[in-house]
Structure formats: C-alpha cells, structure tokens
Motif scaffolding. Structure first.
Motif, PDB file in Angstrom:
ATOM      1  N   ASP A 217     -11.921 -21.292 -13.773  1.00 19.06           N
ATOM      2  CA  ASP A 217     -10.664 -22.033 -13.596  1.00 19.06           C
ATOM      3  C   ASP A 217      -9.602 -21.547 -14.571  1.00 19.06           C
ATOM      4  O   ASP A 217      -8.425 -21.403 -14.210  1.00 19.06           O
ATOM      5  CB  ASP A 217     -10.910 -23.534 -13.795  1.00 19.06           C
ATOM      6  N   ALA A 218     -10.011 -21.298 -15.812  1.00 23.01           N
ATOM      7  CA  ALA A 218      -9.052 -20.841 -16.820  1.00 23.01           C
ATOM      8  C   ALA A 218      -8.506 -19.453 -16.478  1.00 23.01           C
ATOM      9  O   ALA A 218      -7.306 -19.177 -16.650  1.00 23.01           O
ATOM     10  CB  ALA A 218      -9.704 -20.826 -18.206  1.00 23.01           C
TER      11      ALA A 218
ATOM     12  N   THR B  74      -0.489 -18.420 -18.476  1.00 21.97           N
ATOM     13  CA  THR B  74      -0.739 -19.359 -19.570  1.00 21.97           C
ATOM     14  C   THR B  74      -2.231 -19.644 -19.683  1.00 21.97           C
ATOM     15  O   THR B  74      -2.986 -19.481 -18.728  1.00 21.97           O
ATOM     16  CB  THR B  74       0.010 -20.682 -19.341  1.00 21.97           C
TER      17      THR B  74
ATOM     18  N   ASP C  75     -10.286 -26.483 -19.529  1.00 24.36           N
ATOM     19  CA  ASP C  75     -10.855 -27.823 -19.394  1.00 24.36           C
ATOM     20  C   ASP C  75     -11.984 -28.020 -20.394  1.00 24.36           C
ATOM     21  O   ASP C  75     -12.597 -27.045 -20.844  1.00 24.36           O
ATOM     22  CB  ASP C  75     -11.418 -28.029 -17.980  1.00 24.36           C
TER      23      ASP C  75
ATOM     24  N   ALA D 102      -8.259 -18.210 -13.453  1.00 25.46           N
ATOM     25  CA  ALA D 102      -7.373 -18.364 -12.296  1.00 25.46           C
ATOM     26  C   ALA D 102      -5.999 -18.856 -12.736  1.00 25.46           C
ATOM     27  O   ALA D 102      -4.956 -18.364 -12.256  1.00 25.46           O
ATOM     28  CB  ALA D 102      -7.999 -19.336 -11.293  1.00 25.46           C
ATOM     29  N   THR D 103      -5.979 -19.802 -13.662  1.00 24.53           N
ATOM     30  CA  THR D 103      -4.703 -20.308 -14.167  1.00 24.53           C
ATOM     31  C   THR D 103      -3.938 -19.221 -14.910  1.00 24.53           C
ATOM     32  O   THR D 103      -2.719 -19.064 -14.732  1.00 24.53           O
ATOM     33  CB  THR D 103      -4.953 -21.509 -15.101  1.00 24.53           C
ATOM     34  N   ALA D 104      -4.646 -18.470 -15.753  1.00 26.56           N
ATOM     35  CA  ALA D 104      -3.988 -17.391 -16.511  1.00 26.56           C
ATOM     36  C   ALA D 104      -3.441 -16.320 -15.579  1.00 26.56           C
ATOM     37  O   ALA D 104      -2.341 -15.792 -15.793  1.00 26.56           O
ATOM     38  CB  ALA D 104      -4.980 -16.788 -17.503  1.00 26.56           C
ATOM     39  N   THR D 105      -4.206 -15.982 -14.533  1.00 25.24           N
ATOM     40  CA  THR D 105      -3.755 -14.967 -13.584  1.00 25.24           C
ATOM     41  C   THR D 105      -2.505 -15.434 -12.842  1.00 25.24           C
ATOM     42  O   THR D 105      -1.576 -14.661 -12.595  1.00 25.24           O
ATOM     43  CB  THR D 105      -4.871 -14.657 -12.571  1.00 25.24           C
ATOM     44  N   ARG D 106      -2.511 -16.717 -12.497  1.00 26.57           N
ATOM     45  CA  ARG D 106      -1.413 -17.253 -11.698  1.00 26.57           C
ATOM     46  C   ARG D 106      -0.145 -17.489 -12.525  1.00 26.57           C
ATOM     47  O   ARG D 106       0.963 -17.175 -12.082  1.00 26.57           O
ATOM     48  CB  ARG D 106      -1.863 -18.560 -11.050  1.00 26.57           C
ATOM     49  N   SER D 107      -0.321 -18.039 -13.719  1.00 24.14           N
ATOM     50  CA  SER D 107       0.862 -18.472 -14.480  1.00 24.14           C
ATOM     51  C   SER D 107       1.069 -17.739 -15.795  1.00 24.14           C
ATOM     52  O   SER D 107       2.120 -17.863 -16.414  1.00 24.14           O
ATOM     53  CB  SER D 107       0.742 -19.971 -14.768  1.00 24.14           C
TER      54      SER D 107
ATOM     55  N   ALA E 260      -5.060 -22.389 -20.214  1.00 24.29           N
ATOM     56  CA  ALA E 260      -5.387 -23.807 -20.133  1.00 24.29           C
ATOM     57  C   ALA E 260      -6.883 -23.925 -19.853  1.00 24.29           C
ATOM     58  O   ALA E 260      -7.367 -23.387 -18.859  1.00 24.29           O
ATOM     59  CB  ALA E 260      -4.584 -24.491 -19.027  1.00 24.29           C
TER      60      ALA E 260
END
Length: 507
Positions: free
Chosen positions: A271-272, A281, A285, A274-279, A283
């Motif tokens: 999940d982290a 940043t 959990d 995927a978030t870094a790739t997308r934005s 983040a």
C-alpha cells in the motif's frame, strides 16, 4: 633603274634558306603527326589507357582495362576494409564499409577512362606522346554504402544499448524491507548514429562517441528507500511492543516478536509503495500482528504453573467392603480464553500491562449431598443403605445377567412408584411371549414397589429397584438389568429413601 629591276626578279640567298627550313619543318611536323596518330591508334588497338590517367589516385596510364580494374580494386580494398569504431563510453562496436555492404564501381570509372582514351584528340595525343605529359583524365571512385546496411548495423548497436527504465521497488524478507534500486533506461539516437557512421566512412577518423539518451524511472530509489525505512520502523514498533503480564504477584514481559507473531507488513509495504508511486509521498499504515493461540496460552501457563487447583465434585468410592465419601474441591484457575484475548489486544497496541486474575469454580456435587447412599455390590448380590459412612441396612438382591448386566456407576433415585403397572419394555425381544401390560397385583413383574434409576442429569435409565413374584431368583444374576428384591424388602427401601438419593453401583 635597271639594276633595281634585276634585284626584284631574282630571290636572295636568305630567302632560299628560309624556304628550305620551312620545307624541312613541314616535313618533320608531318612525320610527327603521322607518328602521333599511329601511336594513338596503337593505344586503342591494344586497349590501353592514355599515359597519365589516374583513377582513385592510382596511376593506370598505359594499363589495359583489366589491369586498371585490378589496380584500382587493390587500392580501394583498404578503404572498404578500413575499420571504424563506435563507442558509448563503455562498449565499442566495430564495422567497415565492406561489412555494411559497401561497393565501389571501379568498372564504370575504368570504362570512362577508356572512353576518354578513345575520344582523345590529336592535340592531347601529341602532348602526351611527345612532351611526356599527362592525360586530361583523373577521377575518384566513390564507395557506395547502402542505407539499409547502415540502419541494420545501428539497429544491432541499439539492441545492445537500449534498456527500459526499471522502477525501484521493495519486498519484505528476513525481518526487514529489502530495496531493489531503480535502473535508468537508455536509448540510442539512431538517426544521429547513422549519420556518424556515414561521416566516419567518408572522412579520415576511425572512432566516434554515440549519442545515448537516458530515461529516468518513474519511481526513484530514494523514494522507495524512504518507504522502506518507514515500513521497517512500523514493523519494529508493532513487533517490539512490550507488554507486562502479571498473575498473583509474578510478572513477565513479552513482545509479539518473542511470541512468533505473524504480521501484515507485506500488505502495508504494498500500500505504501502504491501511494508513493501515485503521489510521490510516503504514507505508512500501522503494521497489524497475528498471534497464535498456543503462544498466548503458553505465557498464561508459565505464570499459572503450580498455582491452579483443579475443581472436583464430591464422590463416593467403594473399596475393601467400605464406602468412602471423597470431599469436593473448589477449582482455582485462569480463564485461558479471556486471558488470551486481553493479552492479544495489549500486544496489538491497546495497552502495556495485563493483570490476570484467578477465577474459582464451585463443585456441583458436595459431600453433604451424600447423606443417604445406596450401594449396590453386584458381585455379592447385596444392596446396602448408608448414612454417611455408616451402613444401616443390607438386603439380598438379584442383578442382571451377563447378556443384560446391571450398569455400574453413580445414579440417583428417580420416581418412586407404589404398586406399579408393568409395561412390556421389550415386546420384540425377551418380552415377546408376555402381555403388553400387567396391572398391580401378586403376578406383576415389578412386585409391590418400584424405584427408578436416573442419571444425575435426570434421564430415566429404565433400570429399577423393584419387587418380584419370582422370589427364588433373589441372590442370583437373572434379571434383564433391574435389581430385584423381596417385596417386603422393597417396601422397606421405598419407605426409607427419598427421590434424589444417590445410588452407587459396583461390579
């Protein structure tokens, strides 16, 4: 006047000499001209090129066509085989005009020189023949390299150089996040490379640097390393969370890691990323943990060892002809299920301390419940009435046969029946030749009284203490499981024991 006239009519000696010289010169020139023409014809007849003819800087004058072709080809082989190198700074690729399919049209150049020789005028022939001059013919021979050959070579080089970019990524293993670094992509500028090849083939140089463009990955190593560090920290926090567990003054500190906790780090990491790739940043959990019941129970077992007491109901035993009442015991224990869940919640981050408590379990049967006890000694065919440990009455009885034995164990007196009606319990077996029912009276198989055997839970076992008209069977094993008594004895028993009285049956 006469004299003057005479001189004009007679040529002077000087003029005569001059005239002779002219005649000689004309003759010589005529002879030279004839010789020049003959020489030119001879060149043509022999198929030779005019002296001074050069092709591709090779002097081929006086050579036949075949000789000229061979000489020029020998010279051009060096140009065709001249190697050129292309480099990207790390690797080098070598080729030549010949390797690329290059050809030189020597025959055409020699044919042009031959044509020039055929068409050479008298003046050029005379000049070359009599002044040792050079023919008015010099030409170069170009090497023709096909575009297809150059493009194929460049494609081969590109196949070695080109590389797609690879994003950085990470995976969980051996207790920490492992980062796979990003790889920068590369692509050869093919048009520029082809032009470089052409320039090297046409010029004097033999080495050139290729133009290679770089392609940055979308996800950098630095960003993924930040994610990895954050996930590692979250994993350490989750698996290293210390909880103090206490019971009866004894404590133990445990962590999820010590108890072999399973985590969802892989999901958190995915999940982290995927978030870094997308934005771009980071983040992360919180990391969840899963603990095996066995591991949690082990912690409780260690603390409770030697402190728990097994509960026990009071019971009656019979040995060596004596009845003994074993007192009840209150149980002291830790509720394992509750303790596990409290410990699991604390280790998951909901607390730092768990204080366990003992719970007591009262016995369901106490010694007081055995005030009156009926002891059936089947081997002796005796029924004893006890009050506590004191035997007060004894009766001789009949018990079940080997095929229909009287059960052993602990039971209670259920319903008490006065002058009972007998209902055939086995109309398809041993009661097949007997009536369906027999009312009260001297022929009733149950005699004058009957006392039911029930389990402690209240279920009727269909076993009875009862009287019998067949008094000769008393003292033997002859019933279908019930306990037969003399009618007078069963009347005593009926009057002495209430429902609920404990029955202990031993073989």
């Amino acid at each position: 006047m006469s004299t003057t006239t005479t001189d004009r009519r007679r040529p002077s000696t000087r003029l005569l000499v001059l005239a002779g010289v002219v005649v000689v010169l004309v003759g010589v020139l005529g002879a030279l001209g004839v010789a020049t023409v003959a020489w030119g014809d001879q060149l043509r007849d022999e198929g030779r090129l005019l002296p001074g003819t050069t092709i591709a800087s090779v002097a081929v004058g006086g050579s036949t066509t075949e000789e000229a072709v061979e000489a020029v080809r020998d010279h051009l082989d060096a140009r065709l085989d001249r190697e050129i190198d292309l480099t990207d700074g790390t690797s080098t690729w070598t080729t030549s005009a010949r390797d690329l399919g290059g050809v030189a049209d020597v025959e055409a150049a020699v044919a042009a020189a031959r044509s020039h020789t055929e068409q050479a005028g008298f003046g050029e022939l005379a000049r070359v023949r009599w002044t040792n001059g050079s023919a008015d013919f010099s030409t170069d021979v170009g090497i023709d390299v096909p575009d297809e050959g150059i493009e194929d070579f460049v494609a081969t080089v590109a196949g070695d150089i080109d590389r797609d970019p690879v994003d950085a990524t990470a995976s969980w293993g051996d207790g920490h996040v492992v980062v796979s670094e990003a790889i920068t992509g590369r692509t050869l500028e093919r048009d520029a490379a082809a032009q470089t090849v052409r320039e090297l083939l046409d010029g004097d140089g033999d080495t050139a640097e290729l133009t290679v463009a770089t392609i940055d990955p979308q996800v950098s190593t630095g960003l993924v390393q930040q994610v990895a560090d954050a996930v590692d920290e979250a994993a350490v926090t989750a698996t290293g969370h210390a909880v103090t567990v206490s019971l009866d003054g004894e404590t133990r500190t445990v962590t999820p890691a010590e108890l072999g906790a399973e985590t969802d780090v892989q999901r958190v990491l995915a999940d982290a990323l995927a978030t870094a790739t997308r934005s771009g940043t980071v983040a992360v959990d919180p990391v969840g943990i899963e603990l095996d019941d066995e591991a949690l129970t082990g912690v409780v077992d260690d603390l409770a060892e030697g402190k728990e007491v097994a509960g026990r109901d009071a019971e009656i035993t019979y040995a060596d002809g004596a009845l003994r009442v074993v007192a009840e015991r209150t149980g002291v224990s830790v509720n394992r299920s509750e303790a596990r869940e409290r410990l699991r919640a604390a280790l998951a981050g909901d607390g730092e301390a768990v204080e366990l408590e003992f719970v007591t379990t009262a016995p369901s049967v106490t010694a007081d419940s055995f005030g009156t006890v009926l002891l059936l000694d089947q081997s002796a065919r005796k029924l004893h009435l006890y009050n506590g440990a004191d035997r007060q009455r004894t009766w001789t009885v009949a018990v079940g046969t080997n095929n229909s034995p009287t059960p052993t164990g602990t039971y209670v007196v259920g319903a008490k029946r006065f002058e009972p009606t007998w209902v055939n319990p086995a109309p398809d077996r041993w009661g097949a030749d007997m009536p369906e029912r027999i009312g009260p009276g001297p022929s009733n198989p149950l005699g004058l009284r009957a006392l039911n055997w029930n389990t402690r839970s209240g279920r009727d076992t269909l076993i009875r203490f009862h009287g019998t008209p067949n008094e000769s069977s008393i003292g033997s094993a002859s019933s279908n499981g019930c306990v037969r008594m003399y009618n007078s004895d069963v009347i005593d028993l009926y009057d002495l024991v209430p429902s609920g009285t404990t029955i202990v049956s031993v073989a």
